[in-house]
Design a protein around this motif. Structure first.
Motif, PDB file in Angstrom:
ATOM      1  N   PRO A 256       0.997  -1.099  -0.131  1.00  8.82           N
ATOM      2  CA  PRO A 256       0.399   0.032   0.156  1.00  8.82           C
ATOM      3  C   PRO A 256       0.714   1.225  -0.004  1.00  8.82           C
ATOM      4  N   THR A 257       2.032   1.342   0.747  1.00  6.75           N
ATOM      5  CA  THR A 257       2.825   2.429   0.742  1.00  6.75           C
ATOM      6  C   THR A 257       3.304   2.741  -0.764  1.00  6.75           C
ATOM      7  N   LEU A 258       3.595   1.779  -1.401  1.00  6.74           N
ATOM      8  CA  LEU A 258       4.275   2.086  -2.899  1.00  6.74           C
ATOM      9  C   LEU A 258       3.167   2.544  -3.775  1.00  6.74           C
ATOM     10  N   LEU A 259       2.018   2.206  -3.501  1.00  2.00           N
ATOM     11  CA  LEU A 259       0.721   2.520  -4.264  1.00  2.00           C
ATOM     12  C   LEU A 259       0.400   3.982  -3.669  1.00  2.00           C
ATOM     13  N   ASP A 260       0.666   4.270  -2.643  1.00  2.73           N
ATOM     14  CA  ASP A 260       0.233   5.748  -1.972  1.00  2.73           C
ATOM     15  C   ASP A 260       1.216   6.613  -2.976  1.00  2.73           C
ATOM     16  N   GLU A 261       2.619   6.255  -3.104  1.00  3.65           N
ATOM     17  CA  GLU A 261       3.505   7.060  -3.440  1.00  3.65           C
ATOM     18  C   GLU A 261       3.250   7.069  -5.090  1.00  3.65           C
ATOM     19  N   GLY A 262       2.287   6.674  -5.433  1.00  2.23           N
ATOM     20  CA  GLY A 262       2.140   6.545  -6.923  1.00  2.23           C
ATOM     21  C   GLY A 262       2.489   5.808  -7.798  1.00  2.23           C
ATOM     22  N   HIS A 263       3.201   4.675  -7.507  1.00  6.03           N
ATOM     23  CA  HIS A 263       3.971   3.778  -8.325  1.00  6.03           C
ATOM     24  C   HIS A 263       2.934   2.750  -8.935  1.00  6.03           C
ATOM     25  N   LEU A 264       3.264   2.000 -10.041  1.00  6.51           N
ATOM     26  CA  LEU A 264       2.666   0.892 -10.290  1.00  6.51           C
ATOM     27  C   LEU A 264       3.131  -0.461  -9.729  1.00  6.51           C
ATOM     28  N   VAL A 265       2.487  -0.962  -8.880  1.00  8.65           N
ATOM     29  CA  VAL A 265       3.019  -2.293  -8.059  1.00  8.65           C
ATOM     30  C   VAL A 265       2.370  -3.380  -8.474  1.00  8.65           C
ATOM     31  N   GLY A 266       3.276  -4.568  -8.548  1.00 11.38           N
ATOM     32  CA  GLY A 266       2.760  -5.798  -8.649  1.00 11.38           C
ATOM     33  C   GLY A 266       3.451  -6.846  -7.707  1.00 11.38           C
ATOM     34  N   ILE A 267       2.875  -7.885  -8.026  1.00 10.98           N
ATOM     35  CA  ILE A 267       3.388  -8.928  -6.882  1.00 10.98           C
ATOM     36  C   ILE A 267       3.762 -10.424  -7.603  1.00 10.98           C
ATOM     37  N   GLY A 268       4.913 -10.806  -7.126  1.00  7.45           N
ATOM     38  CA  GLY A 268       5.141 -12.083  -7.801  1.00  7.45           C
ATOM     39  C   GLY A 268       6.082 -12.997  -6.915  1.00  7.45           C
ATOM     40  N   THR A 269       6.501 -14.057  -7.170  1.00  4.45           N
ATOM     41  CA  THR A 269       7.090 -14.950  -6.339  1.00  4.45           C
ATOM     42  C   THR A 269       8.637 -15.694  -6.931  1.00  4.45           C
TER      43      THR A 269
END
Lengths: 175, 635
Positions: free
Chosen positions: B484-497
């Motif tokens: 959520p922090t990265l999203l708040d900073e306006g970045h496009l955020v994804g998740i992987g493993t």
């Protein structure tokens, strides 16, 4: 190494109710052999070992303690104890084994803190009842057969018992 | 007709005849001999001995119950010295290489540490190890030195202790080269380093998850009463030898118990179970009350031992998930206990039931199904620190400063005025002073595309103590905070493993994406910190690369305890995915071997930093904010 703290683990020591009843059975054996020296010493040793076994929760110690009790009863009987004393002593020794093993089993499977009293009391009750019935039957047999028994009959009985024991063990080869 | 039936038939027949003989002596032609009777007594005693010995070998049988109360313990890295040495960076030590001694391998490791950490030339390092000048510890130096052992060392070596002691000293000395100190709790006993893992015996690995591979129903003999036949034989034998009636009769009691054990039927056990939870959708940290009800649908069950299938990921905090019960037909029993919810999805297993008959002679083990699942999704708790990302702008407006000038907040340069520049950006002071028309440039702020990568390979399921969270759990927790922090900073955020390409959320932004990411981290089976993903998926890395958009940077959570992850990270960096590593530290200083593991990890982290990958070393019990505050160290 950071290991489990003892408090993190389950207390798998023998359960209290069966342990107490097993010791009571042991004490019963001691009381009925009380007036015969060798048997008494062995039985007292058996009860002490039983207490140790129930404290450490080891099946082999409990089994050894019961063996001591059985030997103690037989020594007392050989020394000339009354038939009733021998019968009740043997019942106490076998009950002690049964209840102590139950305590170890229940402790190992469920732990000391678990509510198991009802199960334990039921087991103890049933085993005691069986013991009492056999004691009464054996005593009745003893009373009804008086005088000299024919050696031939005893011989036949003994062979029959040996055969039956062998048959029981064969049914259960690992036993 | 088998032998057993013949024995029983003959036995019973003989018994009848003997009773007849008792009542009417001479009725049956049985031999009448005292010597024969004594001989039989001896025979019975011998048989007793054989039964007793047999029993000693067999012992009692009982079903082992798992430690469901405890959470599954993570492996502590470095518990096994051989494992620590295997694949040590900078050496050629491989799995199962029997040709070289541990001493030889330690020599290689010492040289590798000197080269990798102290920057010593490889040849020089080997020379130092051979000459014994690499450490102040004489025992360690001489253990690896090539010169002959002294006479006293030889004598001590004969007793075996010396080698072990010297080996431990050497392992500690090598770890000391990287600044790994002996821990406070580190007891310096020589027995601590073992070549084989011993923690499984003290920990609960394997026991807690024992229910998984049990068959639904098994029956067995407990051999509880087996010893009684020995007592029967003993009484008969002794009774005959001593001609003592009381001894012989005592055997009757034993016969009674033997018959009781035999005659008590196993019984059929028909049970059903249900489980209710005070809350199936709790917040992590909530205490949940679990109530289990087991109902007897069959006949009387004198002895039921119930163990509920608490998930390996949840610890019981209050009450007991075990219960002993006696149930009549149709009766049911209810018991309850409390667990503390942890983030993620947790599945309760079946209730393990061990049913004994009244005589304790037979045991049935069954699993009674009662499926329950709880899902605890943590509330978003963004970190307050700004997350140190690497520069990689996209065309989208965002908050990460770039090196190009334009609109923004932070001063960048001053340049000549171009027609069309915004009036607000003209440097009016300079205009007033010199008459020159100039435009102020600010650092242009742009969004970055970030993918949070969680290492879920089996190697990552390690923790610093058996009671602590493993590295995967800490990684997921941190990812849950950073997302959520990265999203708040306006970045496009994804998740992987790392470990599988199946679980992948492409970088995006927006409210629904935020929710998707949160749920994925909390509930995806691959991201389940309790269950080690056993899928050894091949080619996941190339499949991952196909999914990763260009111009994406990676924020990788990995304990970095194996050399392979370093290779993967270097390759990703080379493929132009700027990578930052946040590494939960799973190592301890408890034993020399664990210290060597810590040294090995330091070496791996150094290797990463040398490639230009910023690494945050995240010590246990430190909040993630503290870590982000520090400058990422690159070498």
């Amino acid at each position: 190494m950071t290991q489990w703290e003892p408090s993190d683990r389950i207390d798998r020591s023998p359960t209290y109710v069966s342990s107490a009843l097993a010791l009571a059975a042991g004490v019963l054996t001691v009381t009925v052999t009380a007036d015969l020296a060798t048997g008494l010493v062995t039985c007292v040793a058996g009860v002490v070992v039983l207490a140790v076994g129930l404290t450490v929760g080891r099946q082999w110690v409990v089994t050894a303690a019961s063996a001591l009790l059985v030997v103690g009863v037989l020594l007392a009987a050989a020394e000339g104890a009354a038939v009733v004393a021998a019968l009740i002593g043997m019942m106490g020794a076998l009950l002690a084994f049964d209840l102590a093993s139950t305590a170890v089993d229940l402790g190992e499977q469920l732990g000391r803190e678990t509510a198991t009293a009802r199960v334990e009391l039921l087991h103890a009750g049933a085993s005691t009842l069986v013991g009492l019935v056999t004691v009464v039957v054996a005593f009745a047999v003893n009373q009804s057969v008086t005088g000299d028994q024919p050696v031939s009959a005893v011989l036949g009985l003994v062979i029959a018992v040996l055969l039956l024991v062998a048959a029981l063990r064969r049914a259960d080869p690992v036993a | 007709m088998n032998l057993r039936q013949i024995l029983i038939a003959v036995g019973v027949g003989l018994f009848g005849l003997s009773v007849l003989e008792f009542l009417q002596p001479g009725a049956v032609p049985l031999p009448d001999s005292d010597i024969l009777l004594t001989g039989l007594g001896g025979l019975a005693l011998l048989y007793t001995l054989s039964v007793a010995l047999n029993r000693r070998r067999q012992g009692l049988d009982r079903v082992e119950t798992p430690d469901v109360e405890l959470t599954r313990a993570p492996d502590v890295p470095g518990t096994d010295l051989a494992e620590t040495l295997e694949g040590f960076p900078g050496t050629g030590i491989t799995d199962g290489d029997e040709s070289r001694s541990v001493r030889h391998e330690l020599g290689e490791v010492a040289a590798a540490v000197l080269t990798g950490y102290k920057g010593v030339d490889p040849d020089e390092a080997s020379k130092q190890v051979a000459a014994g000048t690499w450490t102040d510890d004489e025992t360690a130096a001489s253990f690896l030195a090539e010169d002959e052992l002294t006479v006293s060392q030889r004598i001590r070596a004969l007793f075996g202790r010396y080698r072990r002691h010297a080996r431990n000293r050497t392992v500690t000395a090598i770890a000391g080269l990287t600044g790994v100190e002996t821990g406070e709790d580190g007891d310096e006993s020589d027995d601590e380093v073992t070549l084989h893992d011993e923690i499984d015996e003290t920990g609960t690995v394997g026991r807690t998850r024992g229910a998984d591979d049990r068959s639904p129903r098994t029956e067995r003999q407990t051999h509880h009463w087996t010893g009684v036949s020995a007592v029967v034989l003993l009484c008969v034998g002794l009774g005959l030898l001593l001609s003592e009636q009381a001894v012989l009769l005592a055997g009757v009691v034993a016969v009674g118990y033997a018959a009781y054990a035999r005659a008590t039927p196993q019984g059929t056990v028909e049970l059903s179970a249900s489980r209710s939870l005070s809350d199936t959708d709790p917040e992590p940290g909530d205490e949940l009350s679990v109530t289990v009800t087991v109902t007897n649908n069959g006949g009387f069950c004198p002895d039921l031992r119930l163990v509920d299938g608490v998930p390996g990921s949840l610890a019981v905090t209050d009450g007991s998930p075990r219960r002993g019960a006696t149930l009549r037909a149709g009766e049911s029993i209810t018991f309850s206990y409390s667990v503390t919810a942890r983030p993620g999805t947790h599945e309760f297993g079946p209730v393990l039931v061990v049913a004994r008959n009244l005589a304790n002679s037979g045991e049935q083990e069954l699993l009674v199904d009662a499926a329950t699942t709880i899902t605890a999704v943590p509330a978003p708790r963004p970190v307050r620190e700004s997350i140190p990302l690497r520069q990689q702008p996209t065309q989208y407006a965002g908050r990460a400063p770039t090196d190009t000038g334009g609109e923004g907040v932070e001063f960048h340069t001053v340049r000549e005025y171009h027609p069309g520049d915004s009036m607000s950006r003209i440097d009016w002071n300079r205009r007033a002073r010199t008459g020159e028309l100039t435009t102020v440039e600010f650092r242009r702020e742009r969004a970055t595309r970030v993918v949070l990568m969680v290492d879920v390979r089996p190697e990552a399921y390690v923790g610093h103590s058996p009671g602590a969270a493993n590295a995967v759990e800490r990684s997921i927790d941190a990812a849950q905070r950073l997302f959520p922090t990265l999203l708040d900073e306006g970045h496009l955020v994804g998740i992987g493993t790392f470990g599988t390409a199946e679980t992948f959320l492409p970088p995006d932004t927006g409210t629904s994406h935020r929710q998707r990411g949160r749920d994925l981290l909390a509930t995806d089976p691959v991201l389940n910190a309790d269950v080690e993903s056993d899928s050894h998926e091949r080619y996941w890395l190339s499949r991952l690369r196909q999914q990763l958009p260009a111009n994406t940077q990676l924020l990788v959570f990995s304990p970095v305890v194996d050399a392979r992850v370093v290779r993967i990270l270097r390759r990703l960096e080379a493929y132009d995915y700027p990578t930052t590593v946040i590494s939960p530290d799973p190592t301890t200083t408890a034993t020399p071997s664990c210290r060597l593991m810590r040294a090995r990890r330091r070496l791996l982290l150094t290797e990463l930093r040398q490639t230009g990958i910023p690494v945050f070393d995240w010590a246990p019990e430190t909040p993630i904010e503290e870590i982000l505050k520090q400058e990422a160290r690159t070498v």
